[in-house]
Motif scaffolding. Sequence first.
Motif, mmCIF file in Angstrom:
data_model
loop_
_atom_site.group_PDB
_atom_site.id
_atom_site.type_symbol
_atom_site.label_atom_id
_atom_site.label_comp_id
_atom_site.label_asym_id
_atom_site.label_seq_id
_atom_site.Cartn_x
_atom_site.Cartn_y
_atom_site.Cartn_z
ATOM 1 N N ALA A 127 0.834 -1.207 0.000
ATOM 2 C CA ALA A 127 0.000 0.000 0.000
ATOM 3 C C ALA A 127 0.862 1.248 0.000
ATOM 4 O O ALA A 127 1.938 1.284 0.584
ATOM 5 N N VAL A 128 0.371 2.272 -0.654
ATOM 6 C CA VAL A 128 1.083 3.544 -0.698
ATOM 7 C C VAL A 128 0.870 4.322 0.597
ATOM 8 O O VAL A 128 1.798 4.935 1.131
ATOM 9 N N ALA A 166 1.666 -10.708 -2.095
ATOM 10 C CA ALA A 166 2.280 -9.499 -1.547
ATOM 11 C C ALA A 166 3.793 -9.629 -1.494
ATOM 12 O O ALA A 166 4.525 -8.666 -1.752
ATOM 13 N N LEU A 167 4.280 -10.824 -1.183
ATOM 14 C CA LEU A 167 5.724 -11.037 -1.116
ATOM 15 C C LEU A 167 6.354 -10.923 -2.502
ATOM 16 O O LEU A 167 7.412 -10.302 -2.667
ATOM 17 N N ARG A 177 -2.172 -6.166 -7.584
ATOM 18 C CA ARG A 177 -1.370 -5.395 -6.630
ATOM 19 C C ARG A 177 -0.456 -4.415 -7.356
ATOM 20 O O ARG A 177 -0.276 -3.266 -6.938
ATOM 21 N N LEU A 178 0.156 -4.862 -8.432
ATOM 22 C CA LEU A 178 1.050 -3.991 -9.189
ATOM 23 C C LEU A 178 0.290 -2.815 -9.787
ATOM 24 O O LEU A 178 0.780 -1.688 -9.813
ATOM 25 N N ARG A 179 -0.921 -3.074 -10.275
ATOM 26 C CA ARG A 179 -1.737 -1.985 -10.825
ATOM 27 C C ARG A 179 -2.116 -0.983 -9.738
ATOM 28 O O ARG A 179 -2.138 0.233 -9.978
ATOM 29 N N ALA A 180 -2.426 -1.488 -8.527
ATOM 30 C CA ALA A 180 -2.788 -0.605 -7.427
ATOM 31 C C ALA A 180 -1.627 0.294 -7.051
ATOM 32 O O ALA A 180 -1.791 1.483 -6.770
ATOM 33 N N VAL A 181 -0.406 -0.283 -7.022
ATOM 34 C CA VAL A 181 0.775 0.504 -6.703
ATOM 35 C C VAL A 181 1.045 1.547 -7.779
ATOM 36 O O VAL A 181 1.396 2.696 -7.502
ATOM 37 N N ALA A 182 0.858 1.149 -9.050
ATOM 38 C CA ALA A 182 1.108 2.074 -10.164
ATOM 39 C C ALA A 182 0.144 3.264 -10.130
ATOM 40 O O ALA A 182 0.522 4.397 -10.470
ATOM 41 N N LYS A 183 -1.095 2.998 -9.694
ATOM 42 C CA LYS A 183 -2.069 4.078 -9.629
ATOM 43 C C LYS A 183 -1.804 5.008 -8.454
ATOM 44 O O LYS A 183 -2.271 6.151 -8.439
ATOM 45 N N GLY A 184 -1.029 4.518 -7.462
ATOM 46 C CA GLY A 184 -0.737 5.345 -6.275
ATOM 47 C C GLY A 184 -1.932 5.466 -5.370
ATOM 48 O O GLY A 184 -2.033 6.410 -4.614
#
Length: 317
Positions: A170-171, A286-287, A310-317
């Motif tokens: 999570a950001v 997550a790992l 998860r990667l898309r969520a991180v990319a969106k911030g």
Amino acid sequence: MAIAKAERLMNLALCLLGTRRPLSKRELRASLEAYLEASTDEAFNRMFERDKDDLRELGLVIETVENLDGEIGYLARHDSNQLPPITLDAEEAAALGLAASVWQQARLAGAASGALQKLRAAGLPEDVDPYAAHGALEPRIPVHEAAFEPLMLACRDRRPVVFDYRKATAVAPETRQVEPWALECWRGHWYLAGWDRDRGAERVFRLSRITGKVRARAGAFTAEVPDVVGIRETVARWAGESADRSALIRLRTGCGYPLRARATAVRPLGDGWDEVEIPYGHGLDALLVEFGPDVVALEPAELRADVIDRLRAVAKG
């Protein structure tokens, strides 16, 4: 200023131990300052019943006696509350002293020191120094997280807490309302197990991911505390260490050593990549995300989909 609960319990215990006859609720209320501060009889009755239950839970034997007028009285007889003589041989006393040396936190150091003095009186040889190094290994449980002490007290007092928690991917942190059950150190990290009120389920939180202050909240627990809280088993299951199935990933050569350490099979693919088979359990997505472009999830399809989400969520911030 309200008298602390610990002081109130101590005063009640001394009062019950010091009397030669049963004392009624009326007499106890008149004898203890904390009970005089109760605004109503109902508030006093609730406080007294909780205190009496807490003392009994701590091991104090409190008798309930009815006098000739039908009034109920309470007392704690000395002969019912005396421990038999404690005898420890050198090995047993040294083991307990060694356990006391584990704690290095200032708040626990005083309690450990006092316990060691009692151990000395119970048979711990003077030439045994539990704080000295024992061979090549010296036991330590380091605690660097500021959340440890308030959570330890909340677990002890069965008090709900609120804190901000940042998940691995999570950001920003999220606010969590938790009924804390137990703390445990596992593989160098502290974890809290408890009931997440917002999610209505048991959860385990890593203390190093708690940001800001832990705030205590009034009120009782809404969920039953289990007799045994298996934090290690839960963390191991989430980490995939107790999984009964496997996942297939592609891992860049020379990277991802924590993943390679748990691998059951590694096959070189060439072009700087290896195919790695690892145990698959809750939390593996997550790992894998933590290794960024050095890892690619292949199978099963649900794992691959979770990693992509998860990667898309991180990319969106």
